[in-house]
Design a protein around this motif. Structure first.
Motif, PDB file in Angstrom:
ATOM      1  N   LEU A 106      -0.199  19.605  17.261  1.00 50.98           N
ATOM      2  CA  LEU A 106      -0.020  20.214  15.949  1.00 50.98           C
ATOM      3  C   LEU A 106      -0.299  19.220  14.832  1.00 50.98           C
ATOM      4  CD1 LEU A 106       0.880  22.622  14.225  1.00 50.98           C
ATOM      5  CD2 LEU A 106       3.243  21.847  14.521  1.00 50.98           C
ATOM      6  N   LEU A 107       0.059  17.962  15.037  1.00 51.66           N
ATOM      7  CA  LEU A 107      -0.204  16.950  14.017  1.00 51.66           C
ATOM      8  C   LEU A 107      -1.694  16.755  13.810  1.00 51.66           C
ATOM      9  CD1 LEU A 107       0.632  14.693  12.079  1.00 51.66           C
ATOM     10  CD2 LEU A 107       0.836  13.173  14.050  1.00 51.66           C
ATOM     11  N   ALA A 108      -2.458  16.694  14.882  1.00 56.62           N
ATOM     12  CA  ALA A 108      -3.905  16.523  14.750  1.00 56.62           C
ATOM     13  C   ALA A 108      -4.534  17.723  14.042  1.00 56.62           C
ATOM     14  CB  ALA A 108      -4.536  16.311  16.118  1.00 56.62           C
ATOM     15  N   ARG A 109      -4.087  18.936  14.371  1.00 56.49           N
ATOM     16  CA  ARG A 109      -4.628  20.119  13.685  1.00 56.49           C
ATOM     17  C   ARG A 109      -4.313  20.079  12.200  1.00 56.49           C
ATOM     18  NH1 ARG A 109      -2.452  23.019  18.158  1.00 56.49           N
ATOM     19  NH2 ARG A 109      -0.876  23.953  16.801  1.00 56.49           N
ATOM     20  N   SER A 110      -3.120  19.602  11.850  1.00 55.16           N
ATOM     21  CA  SER A 110      -2.771  19.507  10.434  1.00 55.16           C
ATOM     22  C   SER A 110      -3.622  18.450   9.725  1.00 55.16           C
ATOM     23  CB  SER A 110      -1.281  19.166  10.289  1.00 55.16           C
ATOM     24  OG  SER A 110      -0.473  20.155  10.906  1.00 55.16           O
ATOM     25  N   LEU A 111      -3.888  17.348  10.403  1.00 57.00           N
ATOM     26  CA  LEU A 111      -4.714  16.303   9.788  1.00 57.00           C
ATOM     27  C   LEU A 111      -6.147  16.774   9.592  1.00 57.00           C
ATOM     28  CD1 LEU A 111      -3.389  13.163  11.720  1.00 57.00           C
ATOM     29  CD2 LEU A 111      -3.021  13.702   9.316  1.00 57.00           C
ATOM     30  N   PHE A 112      -6.671  17.553  10.535  1.00 57.86           N
ATOM     31  CA  PHE A 112      -8.043  18.049  10.397  1.00 57.86           C
ATOM     32  C   PHE A 112      -8.170  19.070   9.263  1.00 57.86           C
ATOM     33  CE2 PHE A 112      -8.922  16.461  14.754  1.00 57.86           C
ATOM     34  CZ  PHE A 112     -10.108  15.783  14.476  1.00 57.86           C
ATOM     35  N   GLN A 113      -7.073  19.636   8.829  1.00 57.39           N
ATOM     36  CA  GLN A 113      -7.138  20.556   7.696  1.00 57.39           C
ATOM     37  C   GLN A 113      -7.334  19.828   6.364  1.00 57.39           C
ATOM     38  OE1 GLN A 113      -3.644  23.032   7.860  1.00 57.39           O
ATOM     39  NE2 GLN A 113      -4.256  24.042   9.768  1.00 57.39           N
ATOM     40  N   LEU A 114      -7.119  18.529   6.366  1.00 54.76           N
ATOM     41  CA  LEU A 114      -7.386  17.745   5.159  1.00 54.76           C
ATOM     42  C   LEU A 114      -8.884  17.568   4.987  1.00 54.76           C
ATOM     43  CD1 LEU A 114      -4.658  14.955   5.536  1.00 54.76           C
ATOM     44  CD2 LEU A 114      -4.510  17.081   4.233  1.00 54.76           C
ATOM     45  N   ASP A 115      -9.332  17.670   3.791  1.00 50.34           N
ATOM     46  CA  ASP A 115     -10.761  17.551   3.507  1.00 50.34           C
ATOM     47  C   ASP A 115     -11.204  16.106   3.689  1.00 50.34           C
ATOM     48  OD1 ASP A 115     -13.311  18.140   2.766  1.00 50.34           O
ATOM     49  OD2 ASP A 115     -12.914  18.148   0.602  1.00 50.34           O
ATOM     50  N   GLY A 116     -12.087  15.875   4.649  1.00 47.47           N
ATOM     51  CA  GLY A 116     -12.634  14.542   4.862  1.00 47.47           C
ATOM     52  C   GLY A 116     -12.266  13.908   6.187  1.00 47.47           C
ATOM     53  N   VAL A 117     -11.264  14.431   6.902  1.00 43.96           N
ATOM     54  CA  VAL A 117     -10.858  13.857   8.180  1.00 43.96           C
ATOM     55  C   VAL A 117     -11.848  14.307   9.251  1.00 43.96           C
ATOM     56  CG1 VAL A 117      -9.075  13.808   9.958  1.00 43.96           C
ATOM     57  CG2 VAL A 117      -8.436  13.722   7.550  1.00 43.96           C
ATOM     58  N   THR A 118     -12.412  13.339   9.995  1.00 46.62           N
ATOM     59  CA  THR A 118     -13.403  13.635  11.035  1.00 46.62           C
ATOM     60  C   THR A 118     -12.915  13.281  12.436  1.00 46.62           C
ATOM     61  OG1 THR A 118     -14.439  11.462  10.758  1.00 46.62           O
ATOM     62  CG2 THR A 118     -15.298  13.286   9.418  1.00 46.62           C
ATOM     63  N   SER A 119     -11.872  12.456  12.566  1.00 48.00           N
ATOM     64  CA  SER A 119     -11.403  12.059  13.889  1.00 48.00           C
ATOM     65  C   SER A 119      -9.949  11.628  13.803  1.00 48.00           C
ATOM     66  CB  SER A 119     -12.259  10.924  14.457  1.00 48.00           C
ATOM     67  OG  SER A 119     -11.744  10.451  15.682  1.00 48.00           O
ATOM     68  N   VAL A 120      -9.183  11.945  14.863  1.00 51.33           N
ATOM     69  CA  VAL A 120      -7.783  11.530  14.991  1.00 51.33           C
ATOM     70  C   VAL A 120      -7.622  10.891  16.368  1.00 51.33           C
ATOM     71  CG1 VAL A 120      -5.375  12.269  15.038  1.00 51.33           C
ATOM     72  CG2 VAL A 120      -6.975  13.358  13.463  1.00 51.33           C
ATOM     73  N   PHE A 121      -7.070   9.686  16.376  1.00 51.56           N
ATOM     74  CA  PHE A 121      -6.932   8.922  17.610  1.00 51.56           C
ATOM     75  C   PHE A 121      -5.490   8.477  17.762  1.00 51.56           C
ATOM     76  CE2 PHE A 121      -6.914   4.885  19.934  1.00 51.56           C
ATOM     77  CZ  PHE A 121      -7.620   5.223  21.076  1.00 51.56           C
ATOM     78  N   TYR A 122      -4.890   8.752  18.948  1.00 53.62           N
ATOM     79  CA  TYR A 122      -3.524   8.345  19.252  1.00 53.62           C
ATOM     80  C   TYR A 122      -3.562   7.156  20.205  1.00 53.62           C
ATOM     81  CZ  TYR A 122      -2.109  12.913  17.420  1.00 53.62           C
ATOM     82  OH  TYR A 122      -1.906  14.011  16.616  1.00 53.62           O
ATOM     83  N   GLY A 123      -3.010   6.025  19.764  1.00 55.54           N
ATOM     84  CA  GLY A 123      -2.838   4.872  20.617  1.00 55.54           C
ATOM     85  C   GLY A 123      -1.405   4.756  21.082  1.00 55.54           C
ATOM     86  N   PRO A 124      -1.055   3.663  21.779  1.00 53.41           N
ATOM     87  CA  PRO A 124       0.324   3.529  22.277  1.00 53.41           C
ATOM     88  C   PRO A 124       1.366   3.561  21.169  1.00 53.41           C
ATOM     89  CG  PRO A 124      -1.129   1.915  23.297  1.00 53.41           C
ATOM     90  CD  PRO A 124      -1.909   2.547  22.206  1.00 53.41           C
ATOM     91  N   ASP A 125       1.092   2.874  20.054  1.00 48.28           N
ATOM     92  CA  ASP A 125       2.062   2.805  18.957  1.00 48.28           C
ATOM     93  C   ASP A 125       1.390   2.922  17.597  1.00 48.28           C
ATOM     94  OD1 ASP A 125       0.720   0.430  19.084  1.00 48.28           O
ATOM     95  OD2 ASP A 125       2.496  -0.863  19.036  1.00 48.28           O
ATOM     96  N   PHE A 126       0.247   3.556  17.536  1.00 51.75           N
ATOM     97  CA  PHE A 126      -0.461   3.701  16.264  1.00 51.75           C
ATOM     98  C   PHE A 126      -1.287   4.976  16.268  1.00 51.75           C
ATOM     99  CE2 PHE A 126      -3.344   1.413  19.042  1.00 51.75           C
ATOM    100  CZ  PHE A 126      -4.574   2.016  18.809  1.00 51.75           C
ATOM    101  N   ILE A 127      -1.683   5.397  15.075  1.00 51.94           N
ATOM    102  CA  ILE A 127      -2.550   6.562  14.875  1.00 51.94           C
ATOM    103  C   ILE A 127      -3.709   6.131  13.994  1.00 51.94           C
ATOM    104  CG2 ILE A 127      -2.717   8.914  13.977  1.00 51.94           C
ATOM    105  CD1 ILE A 127       0.286   9.206  14.430  1.00 51.94           C
ATOM    106  N   THR A 128      -4.914   6.315  14.486  1.00 54.55           N
ATOM    107  CA  THR A 128      -6.107   5.970  13.718  1.00 54.55           C
ATOM    108  C   THR A 128      -6.752   7.250  13.207  1.00 54.55           C
ATOM    109  OG1 THR A 128      -6.495   3.971  15.023  1.00 54.55           O
ATOM    110  CG2 THR A 128      -8.344   4.833  13.759  1.00 54.55           C
ATOM    111  N   VAL A 129      -6.963   7.304  11.913  1.00 54.57           N
ATOM    112  CA  VAL A 129      -7.599   8.460  11.271  1.00 54.57           C
ATOM    113  C   VAL A 129      -8.937   8.004  10.712  1.00 54.57           C
ATOM    114  CG1 VAL A 129      -7.406  10.216   9.473  1.00 54.57           C
ATOM    115  CG2 VAL A 129      -5.369   9.490  10.729  1.00 54.57           C
ATOM    116  N   THR A 130      -9.987   8.730  11.059  1.00 57.89           N
ATOM    117  CA  THR A 130     -11.338   8.422  10.576  1.00 57.89           C
ATOM    118  C   THR A 130     -11.765   9.499   9.594  1.00 57.89           C
ATOM    119  OG1 THR A 130     -11.840   7.413  12.719  1.00 57.89           O
ATOM    120  CG2 THR A 130     -13.694   7.884  11.277  1.00 57.89           C
TER     121      THR A 130
END
Length: 290
Positions: A106-130
């Protein structure tokens, strides 16, 4: 003089109060006069507060997140560090390149609704947004902050359902000595360094010609310096410690190969159009005045 002063009723009263107040009186829960037939003294219980039967008295505390951000070698990717685990221990990193893929987050779907977000990456203790190259971080970052903070404060996992374990570098029964050394080096030395930059690597195999097949993920996947990372970083380290390794080759998924071919075709057509414009314009073109 003292006897005259004490003859005053007010002075005698004050003197008596001072004498009594200076005595330390300690109360003990013992009976002063007990007999063998006296029942034991039970201490009084503190009265409990009335509670509604359907609403138990529970005190909850909500932890306030302090999310930090770190830049990555990719200017279009930003690393968000919430200060708590994002994925379960030993879980494989998760990457979404479109909203259609984020069916279990659900978090990734919400982030993709933002204008300009092209990728969401979940690491062990971080989130990378492209983001897209034409988007601006100073406009997009506050919205990403708000979504991540609101979601993680609810205590829900970022990925619903089962999360696969990190098995690409896991030792297998049929691995050769060289493959085992490659996996150990990737897992202990190379992967932590790549995760510091907001990305990850995935081991895809080792060929007979000595090529290690790797896939870059996260911020490193779309970074302009990904080739430098593979050649000068990963390839140099593997070839230094393992003489059987002759090079590193980046592996792309089928969708990425199609997108890359389309992009190369677009660049070729654009270069052809620019070449035709250069011949038909300018001081030496056919449109030039005689």
């Amino acid at each position: 003089m003292a006897s005259r002063s004490l003859s005053n009723p007010l002075l005698r009263h004050l003197s008596r109060r001072t004498t009594i107040s200076s005595i330390s009186i300690r109360h003990t829960p013992k009976r002063l006069f007990t007999t063998p037939s006296s029942p034991p003294i039970t201490p009084l219980k503190r009265p409990s507060l009335p509670r509604h039967p359907s609403k138990p008295l529970i005190t909850t505390f909500r932890r306030t997140l302090f999310i930090q951000t770190e830049p990555t070698p990719n200017p279009d990717a930003l690393k968000f560090i919430p200060g708590l685990p994002v994925l379960p221990p030993n879980a494989s990193s998760v990457e979404y390149t479109s909203g259609r893929q984020a069916t279990n987050s659900l978090l990734a779907r919400s982030l993709f609704q933002l204008d300009g977000v092209t990728s969401v990456f979940y690491g062990p203790d971080f989130i990378t947004v492209t983001k897209a190259p034409d988007s601006l971080w100073h406009l997009l970052k506050p919205e990403v902050f708000a979504l991540i903070t609101e979601y993680l404060n609810n205590g829900q996992p970022v990925v619903q359902g089962e999360v696969l374990e990190n098995e690409d570098t896991k030792a297998r029964e049929g691995d050769s000595e060289v493959v085992s050394m490659i996996k150990e080096l990737l897992d202990t030395r190379i992967r932590p360094a790549i995760q510091e930059d907001g990305g990850d690597i995935e081991y895809r195999g080792f060929t007979d010609s000595g090529q290690v097949l790797l896939k870059l993920r996260g911020a490193c996947r779309t970074c302009d310096s990904s080739t430098v990372t593979l050649k000068n970083g990963i390839e140099s380290m593997l070839m230094h410690y393992i003489e059987e390794v002759k090079g590193v080759t980046q592996v792309l998924d089928q969708e990425e190969e199609i997108a890359q071919r389309e992009f190369e075709r677009f660049e070729a057509n654009l270069a052809k159009l620019k070449g035709n414009d250069a011949k038909t314009s300018g001081p030496h073109g056919i449109d030039a005045a005689p």
